[in-house]
Write an enzyme that holds these catalytic residues in place. Structure first.
Site, short mmCIF file in Angstrom:
data_model
loop_
_atom_site.label_atom_id
_atom_site.label_comp_id
_atom_site.label_asym_id
_atom_site.label_seq_id
_atom_site.Cartn_x
_atom_site.Cartn_y
_atom_site.Cartn_z
N TYR A 75 -18.93 -2.08 9.25
CA TYR A 75 -17.95 -2.18 8.17
C TYR A 75 -16.57 -2.48 8.72
O TYR A 75 -15.88 -3.39 8.24
CB TYR A 75 -17.94 -0.87 7.37
CG TYR A 75 -16.95 -0.89 6.22
CD1 TYR A 75 -17.26 -1.55 5.04
CD2 TYR A 75 -15.71 -0.27 6.32
CE1 TYR A 75 -16.36 -1.59 3.99
CE2 TYR A 75 -14.81 -0.29 5.28
CZ TYR A 75 -15.13 -0.96 4.11
OH TYR A 75 -14.23 -1.00 3.08
N SER B 297 -9.59 -3.55 4.47
CA SER B 297 -9.66 -2.10 4.56
C SER B 297 -8.77 -1.61 5.68
O SER B 297 -8.53 -2.33 6.67
CB SER B 297 -11.10 -1.66 4.82
OG SER B 297 -11.17 -0.29 5.16
#
Length: 237
Positions: free
Chosen positions: A143, A129
């Protein structure tokens, strides 16, 4: 001599980016199996929050693929809010790390050992990501950390096993039009966030899938260790 089909395992294949990757690969000289938590639609059911799930998935995939996997694509991931004042903050942190990073690491380890034992080339593609480099919101420390770990792991695999013709790539999407991203966009003001993306829109899952397919099948060996960004120029390195 007839050319052998390429055997590929894709995790998180039931929706969003994973589904797009799975569908882009299910053709021609490729045999692909996919994983999801539910196992619907012919996918292998595997809940990465449970101990032993990743090794069990690997074995089931081998059984479906006649004992040979050539490419592993780690896409499965969890994206949930975890406010720092929450009583279950550590539990949420650990759950995200287990699903996003530890399960991927287990599968990467099994893939490297499999490639080495067969004395054949292999590829690993990890879907990370933008958050790995840019960070994320105050509610998403876990995350961002899990995806940064995935990038570091990919680079380490590439450096450690290139001599064995084991290649590793990481892809770092920004916002992509999936269920997770839609929920996040809505919680953070929707269209206002788009002003931070010079391209003026979020990515489509098919765009990320095309990058994953390239890494899995066509990227030259000298590209091993590469981290590919796909974020509409919202974060450039």
């Amino acid at each position: 001599m007839k050319k052998a089909k390429i055997h590929i395992l894709v995790t998180g294949a039931s929706r969003g980016i994973g589904q797009a990757i799975f569908e882009s690969l299910d053709q021609g000289m490729i045999t692909v199996v996919g994983q999801s938590t539910s196992g619907e639609g012919g996918l292998i059911s595997s809940d990465f929050s449970q101990a032993g799930a990743a090794p069990a998935l690997w074995q089931q995939a081998l059984d479906r693929l006649d004992g040979r996997i050539d490419v592993l694509i780690n896409n499965a991931g969890l994206f949930e809010s975890n406010p720092i004042a929450a009583d279950d903050w550590l539990e949420s942190w650990n759950r995200t790390m287990t699903i996003n990073l530890t399960a991927s690491a287990e599968l990467c380890r099994l893939a490297v050992l499999h490639f080495q034992n067969r004395h054949e080339p292999g590829r690993i593609v990890n879907i990370a990501s933008r958050a790995a480099y840019r960070g994320d919101s105050p509610d998403h420390w876990h995350y961002a950390a899990s995806k940064a770990g995935m990038v570091a792991m990919t680079k380490t695999i590439a450096r450690g096993y290139a001599k064995d013709q084991i290649l590793a790539f990481a892809i770092c999407p920004g916002f992509t039009m999936t269920g997770m991203a839609e929920d996040y966009l809505a919680s953070r003001g929707g269209d206002k966030l788009l002003t931070d993306i010079p391209l003026g829109r979020v990515a489509q899952p098919e765009e990320i899938a095309s990058i994953a397919r390239y890494c899995a099948l066509d990227a030259p060996p000298s590209m091993t260790g590469a981290v590919l960004d796909a974020n509409g120029a919202s974060f450039v390195r």
